[in-house]
Design an enzyme around this catalytic site. Structure first.
Site, PDB file in Angstrom:
ATOM      1  N   GLY A 138       0.404 -15.556  35.862  1.00 19.57           N
ATOM      2  CA  GLY A 138       0.066 -15.168  37.233  1.00 19.57           C
ATOM      3  C   GLY A 138      -1.425 -14.890  37.407  1.00 19.57           C
TER       4      GLY A 138
ATOM      5  CD  GLU B  29       1.328 -19.061  38.497  1.00 20.13           C
ATOM      6  OE1 GLU B  29       1.682 -17.887  38.246  1.00 20.13           O
ATOM      7  OE2 GLU B  29       2.143 -19.987  38.686  1.00 20.13           O
TER       8      GLU B  29
ATOM      9  CB  ALA C 278       3.891 -11.650  36.679  1.00 21.43           C
TER      10      ALA C 278
ATOM     11  CD  GLU D  32       3.380 -18.708  33.603  1.00 16.06           C
ATOM     12  OE1 GLU D  32       2.831 -19.548  32.840  1.00 16.06           O
ATOM     13  OE2 GLU D  32       2.868 -18.336  34.667  1.00 16.06           O
TER      14      GLU D  32
END
Ligand code: DAK
Length: 257
Positions: A108, A111, A65, A131
């Site tokens: 992300g 993911e 992200a 993260e």
């Protein structure tokens, strides 16, 4: 500039979506995710499309992200943005989605790849959930899907230390379907999509739904739990420090607050 490139008829019955923020290593900002959601909705409704491939470029599938976009968000900001409804669209797509991963698939990005139905990786692919180094934790299914894919102890190590898996390690751990030389990863993903496209679209849809049911019945509770904890990270000073340190290119000083 569009954050993704969509080619609905890239190959007979196969659509290709390319993440297109190369300078930012395809960091998944809100605009990119909204475009991805809309493209998936359209392709899912297009009868000529039977399978979808999502790819980045050779250097990065997606490095996570967009940290710069998230750095100053509060827990309530994150809650109100409600990015999860966008991410949920990927899960709701009825047609099979194959992630074609080369280079970084982090946070992300990892993911997103795991939310797809299958993963073809280039030899240069690396998978990780870093993260923790930013003072947060995975928020889009990482703790749940990675654990199911590679088992508890390996997932725990990756999530708690941020260590990466190489493409070969990911293949051995069952995270990816196949690893191929970098010049072949997209072709290989298209080939896999074509093999599926040759089957009955009705049977494929029902079969995908059934495999997902086996997988999702335990997943929903875990995802819900993970989301609450993810928001909570944004109430910590460590989140601000972790992301500021990344942007300022320095080591973070975490205080546990
Ligand atoms: N966000 C923003 N910019 C990024 C980025 C990211 N995730 N990753 C890379 N960039 C930018 C860099 O800042 C740099 O920009 P400039 O300095 O040139 O302006 C440019 O891309 C090139 O990166 P580097 O210069 O760092 O390239 P290197 O080859 O040296 O290093 C790297 C590549 C991938 C190892 C490094 O960039 C890196 O560590 N990136 C961060 C990886 C990371 O921590 N990813 C996890 C982010 S947190 C949610 C859904 C999902 C998530 C959260 C919520 N909801 C649904 C609510 C997910 C969270 C995350 O993914």
């Amino acid at each position: 500039m569009d954050s993704i490139l969509v080619r609905p008829h890239f190959h007979p019955h196969i659509a290709l979506i390319q993440l297109n923020r190369p300078k930012e290593l395809n960091a998944l900002n809100l605009q990119l995710m909204a475009q991805l959601r809309d493209a998936l909705r359209q392709l899912d409704a297009d009868d000529a499309v039977r399978a979808i491939v999502i790819a980045g470029n050779e250097r990065a599938f997606a490095a996570g992200a967009d940290i710069k976009e998230m750095a100053n968000k509060s827990a309530i900001d994150m809650f109100l943005i409600d990015q999860f409804s966008t991410w949920d669209q990927i899960r709701k797509t009825k047609k099979p989605i194959i992630a074609a991963v080369s280079g970084f698939a982090l946070g992300g990005g990892c993911e997103l790849a795991m939310t797809c139905d299958m993963i073809i990786a280039s030899e240069t692919a690396v998978f990780g959930q870093p993260e923790i180094k930013l003072g947060i934790m995975p928020g889009a299914g990482g703790t749940q899907r990675l654990t199911r894919a590679i088992g508890k102890v390996k997932a725990m190590e990756m999530v708690l230390t941020g260590k990466y898996l190489t493409a070969r390690e990911a293949e051995q751990s069952g995270l990816v379907n196949k690893v191929v030389p970098v010049e072949l990863y997209l072709d290989e993903a298209i080939q896999l999509a074509s093999d599926i496209a040759a089957m009955s679209p009705v049977a494929v849809r029902l079969a995908k739904e059934s495999v997902n049911l086996a997988y999702d019945s335990l997943l929903n509770e875990g995802l819900h739990f993970e989301r609450k904890n993810f928001y909570l990270c944004f109430a910590s000073q460590d989140q601000l420090e972790g992301m500021a340190a990344f942007i300022e290119k320095r080591q973070p000083q975490f205080k546990g607050k």
